[in-house]
Design a protein around this motif. Structure first.
Motif, PDB file in Angstrom:
ATOM      1  N   GLY A  92      -2.496   7.896  -3.441  1.00 36.76           N
ATOM      2  CA  GLY A  92      -2.245   6.552  -2.665  1.00 36.76           C
ATOM      3  C   GLY A  92      -2.740   6.619  -1.344  1.00 36.76           C
ATOM      4  O   GLY A  92      -3.120   5.713  -0.569  1.00 36.76           O
ATOM      5  N   SER A 138       6.501  13.088  -0.489  1.00 40.43           N
ATOM      6  CA  SER A 138       7.726  12.800   0.177  1.00 40.43           C
ATOM      7  C   SER A 138       8.755  12.344  -0.676  1.00 40.43           C
ATOM      8  O   SER A 138       9.724  11.825  -0.184  1.00 40.43           O
ATOM      9  N   TYR A 143       1.037  12.770   0.349  1.00 36.89           N
ATOM     10  CA  TYR A 143       2.180  12.540   1.152  1.00 36.89           C
ATOM     11  C   TYR A 143       2.953  11.360   0.307  1.00 36.89           C
ATOM     12  O   TYR A 143       4.144  11.355   0.604  1.00 36.89           O
ATOM     13  N   ASP A 144       2.137  10.733  -0.183  1.00 35.40           N
ATOM     14  CA  ASP A 144       3.147   9.577  -0.992  1.00 35.40           C
ATOM     15  C   ASP A 144       3.871  10.029  -2.206  1.00 35.40           C
ATOM     16  O   ASP A 144       4.942   9.354  -2.522  1.00 35.40           O
ATOM     17  N   ASP A 185       0.650  -1.155  -0.015  1.00 33.86           N
ATOM     18  CA  ASP A 185      -0.193   0.028  -0.069  1.00 33.86           C
ATOM     19  C   ASP A 185       0.824   1.233  -0.175  1.00 33.86           C
ATOM     20  O   ASP A 185       1.680   1.465   0.895  1.00 33.86           O
ATOM     21  N   GLU A 186       0.761   1.850  -1.054  1.00 32.91           N
ATOM     22  CA  GLU A 186       1.908   3.256  -1.098  1.00 32.91           C
ATOM     23  C   GLU A 186       1.463   4.180  -0.085  1.00 32.91           C
ATOM     24  O   GLU A 186       2.308   4.824   0.383  1.00 32.91           O
ATOM     25  N   GLY A 187       0.263   4.327   0.327  1.00 31.30           N
ATOM     26  CA  GLY A 187      -0.373   5.295   1.082  1.00 31.30           C
ATOM     27  C   GLY A 187       0.381   5.110   2.461  1.00 31.30           C
ATOM     28  O   GLY A 187       0.967   5.908   3.290  1.00 31.30           O
ATOM     29  N   ASP A 188       0.265   3.871   2.861  1.00 25.53           N
ATOM     30  CA  ASP A 188       0.795   3.380   4.260  1.00 25.53           C
ATOM     31  C   ASP A 188       2.414   3.504   4.120  1.00 25.53           C
ATOM     32  O   ASP A 188       2.740   3.718   5.049  1.00 25.53           O
ATOM     33  N   ALA A 189       2.802   2.910   2.991  1.00 29.96           N
ATOM     34  CA  ALA A 189       4.087   2.896   2.758  1.00 29.96           C
ATOM     35  C   ALA A 189       4.815   4.362   3.172  1.00 29.96           C
ATOM     36  O   ALA A 189       5.908   4.700   3.819  1.00 29.96           O
ATOM     37  N   ALA A 190       4.056   5.544   2.671  1.00 31.22           N
ATOM     38  CA  ALA A 190       4.521   7.004   2.815  1.00 31.22           C
ATOM     39  C   ALA A 190       4.244   7.488   4.229  1.00 31.22           C
ATOM     40  O   ALA A 190       5.124   8.328   4.674  1.00 31.22           O
ATOM     41  N   THR A 191       3.311   7.002   5.005  1.00 28.42           N
ATOM     42  CA  THR A 191       3.154   7.534   6.390  1.00 28.42           C
ATOM     43  C   THR A 191       3.446   6.747   7.538  1.00 28.42           C
ATOM     44  O   THR A 191       3.291   7.175   8.748  1.00 28.42           O
TER      45      THR A 191
END
Lengths: 370, 194
Positions: B29, B123, B119-120, A198-204
């Motif tokens: 994302g 960042s 943010y994906d 999950d790219e969203g989770d990976a970023a945050t």
């Protein structure tokens, strides 16, 4: 007091946490008949649990002191102290089933997330429901009298039935923690896989907040399963070492409870209070936006938010004595930004701003009549 | 971490209402399938003017102050994130208190989501989705030192509502950025619009 300041600790939550821990200690003493039924092999777990109770209580009481949390806490307190609570109880039970046990709101967020979370949550609940009474000395198993082939269960020091070794009841009793471990490992693995893709989770996500708790839960479960492996298939080889490792991982998990992500377990029931609060607000009715007239804010929330704004020193957000910024719906707040920019620009980007309009009556295009 | 040298600039006067930003936003994302940008008509009866709204990323976010579950966090780079999923209880305090009308609470999901500056993407050095696709540059994500050369209007980061002051990371383009922009509800009452 200076020491508390240096440690950044609040006195009131500290006292309340100490009282909560003392209350738990008293319950342990009472349930274990003055400590006589405590298992010496589980004393390390007991101490870690009491510390976790203190830490979680401290953070919980501190959390309740936040003005915004207090707003809902006071409402829930009023609800529970009023006779109305009896009318609310059936609804509360259904909500608890839906939101706490089945966690259907997570399913709506994402089915994958729900699957992983349900396995972890139910696995942990199952594990805790077995281990906590054992650690507190509330439940204990002994041989039934002189019969080595029967096991007797004791609840708060009173006999609570016996069962023969080798029976299905014995199998379930001895292996229910293995089932819990399999559920937790499966859930954590699914959560890891989801977080990898999950790219969203990976970023945050953060290692200490999001990944470390999964690793600790896996470590607890694997070492727990290894105890069964050692006992069943290795003739008890390395049992003591594995037991020590298991105890160590459980203690790490318990000590981390107040500081990490797992604290949300004690926060989540607040959702029940908020759902009832919202239902009360719907019954009371919604108030219109003072910009466009659309109904948007529940009357009880409007009142409580104004009090909250005062407590947070935000009450200056008033357009006039009768119009608070809370009286504008989100859409009007957004429109207001563009209108304010327009005013600052003097309407200069409107090409017709200074052009007087002398419009001729336009024939109604929906009719053929002249 | 979003580079401190980049700024997000909104210029409602340049918006042409194409909704490209709305479509692109849903591709982000962190909130897949749900656009977090708002595209509003100012007053459909008298004007075709539209305005895009993304999160202003306040320095001291009111949404976070009024959150009962302490679920809204601002990272070191000044980005205010969507509510943390394990904590959010969907009370709507944030949605109703935000000075700019940004957060959206999805009932059923019991979760608040909002613009998090993609943010994906940001960042990792990419532009936010909306700023990437906006054809009229009403939404602009560029190095801070470039903006003054690109526009006659200049970025403004300070707003007032009554006596309350709000400082933001995202900027609005105005001709005189030295003066805080006063958001006065009277503008809504006088048949405002462009």
């Amino acid at each position: 007091m200076r020491l508390l300041d240096q440690l950044d600790l609040e006195p009131r939550p500290l006292i309340r946490a100490a009282l909560s821990t003392a209350a738990l200690g008293a319950l342990v003493a009472l349930g274990s008949r003055g400590g006589r039924w405590l298992d010496p092999a589980l004393l390390g777990y007991l101490l870690a649990t009491l510390f976790a109770c203190f830490g979680v209580s401290y953070r919980y009481w501190s959390w309740l002191e936040r003005p915004a949390t207090d707003m809902y806490f006071q409402d829930t307190l009023r609800r529970f102290l009023s006779p109305r609570v009896l009318l609310t109880l059936p609804k509360l039970m259904l909500l608890a089933l839906d939101q706490i046990f089945l966690q259907r709101f997570i399913e709506k967020r994402s089915v994958k997330r729900w699957g992983a979370h349900a396995l972890i949550a139910w696995g942990c609940l199952l594990g805790f429901s077995v281990t906590i009474p054992l650690v507190f000395g509330w439940v204990r198993f002994t041989s039934a009298g002189l019969d080595p082939n029967r096991y007797e269960a004791w609840l708060f020091g009173f006999p609570a039935g016996s069962f023969p070794l080798g029976s299905p009841v014995a199998f379930i009793t001895f292996h229910i923690l293995d089932l819990a471990a399999f559920m937790v490992i499966a859930g954590c693995t699914l959560a890891f896989i989801r977080r990898l893709h999950d790219e969203g989770d990976a970023a945050t996500q953060r290692f200490d907040l999001d990944l470390l708790p999964l690793l600790v839960l896996i470590a607890v479960s694997v070492t727990g399963l290894l105890l069964t492996v050692s006992e069943k298939w290795l003739g008890g080889r390395n049992f003591t070492t594995i037991a020590f490792m298991h105890e160590l991982t459980v203690i790490v998990m318990l000590l981390s409870l107040p500081f990490g992500k797992l604290f949300h377990i004690v926060q989540r029931p607040a959702q029940l209070g908020v759902t009832l609060y919202k239902a009360d607000g719907e019954a009371e009715g919604r108030l219109p936006c003072k910009g466009c007239g659309a109904l948007f804010i529940r009357a009880n929330q409007r009142r409580d938010l104004e009090v909250l704004f005062k407590r947070l020193d935000l009450d200056g957000a008033r357009h006039s004595p009768s119009v608070h910024h809370l009286d504008l719906c989100p859409k009007c707040k957004r429109r207001l930004m563009a209108l304010a920019q327009n005013q600052r620009l003097g309407g200069s980007f409107d090409p017709f701003h200074d052009v007087p309009i002398y419009a001729e009556p336009v024939a109604d295009p929906t009719t053929f009549r002249s | 971490m979003v580079g401190d040298d980049f700024g997000f600039y909104i210029d409602p006067q340049r918006c042409i209402g194409c909704r490209a930003c709305v479509g692109a936003c849903a591709e982000c994302g962190t909130h897949k399938g749900r656009p977090m940008i708002h595209l509003d008509e100012i007053d459909r009866l008298v004007s075709t003017q539209t305005t895009p709204t993304v999160c202003m990323h306040c320095e001291d976010p009111i949404c976070a102050q009024v959150c009962p579950s302490d679920a809204i966090k601002r990272s070191e780079d000044g980005v205010v994130h969507s509510s943390q999923k394990p904590r959010c209880i969907g009370c709507q305090n944030c949605e109703l208190s935000c000075p700019f009308g940004v957060p959206i609470v999805f009932s059923g999901l019991e979760q608040m989501m909002k613009c998090d500056l993609c943010y994906d993407r940001t960042s990792e050095g990419h532009k936010p989705m909306c700023a990437t696709v906006c054809p009229s540059q009403a939404l602009l994500f560029v190095p801070k030192h470039q903006i003054s050369a690109m526009r006659q209007n200049q970025p403004l980061n300070e707003f007032t509502i009554g006596t309350l002051k709000v400082r933001t990371r995202t900027a609005l383009m105005v001709p005189d950025p030295g003066l805080p922009l006063h958001l006065d509800a009277a503008l809504l009452m006088v048949g405002g619009g462009f």
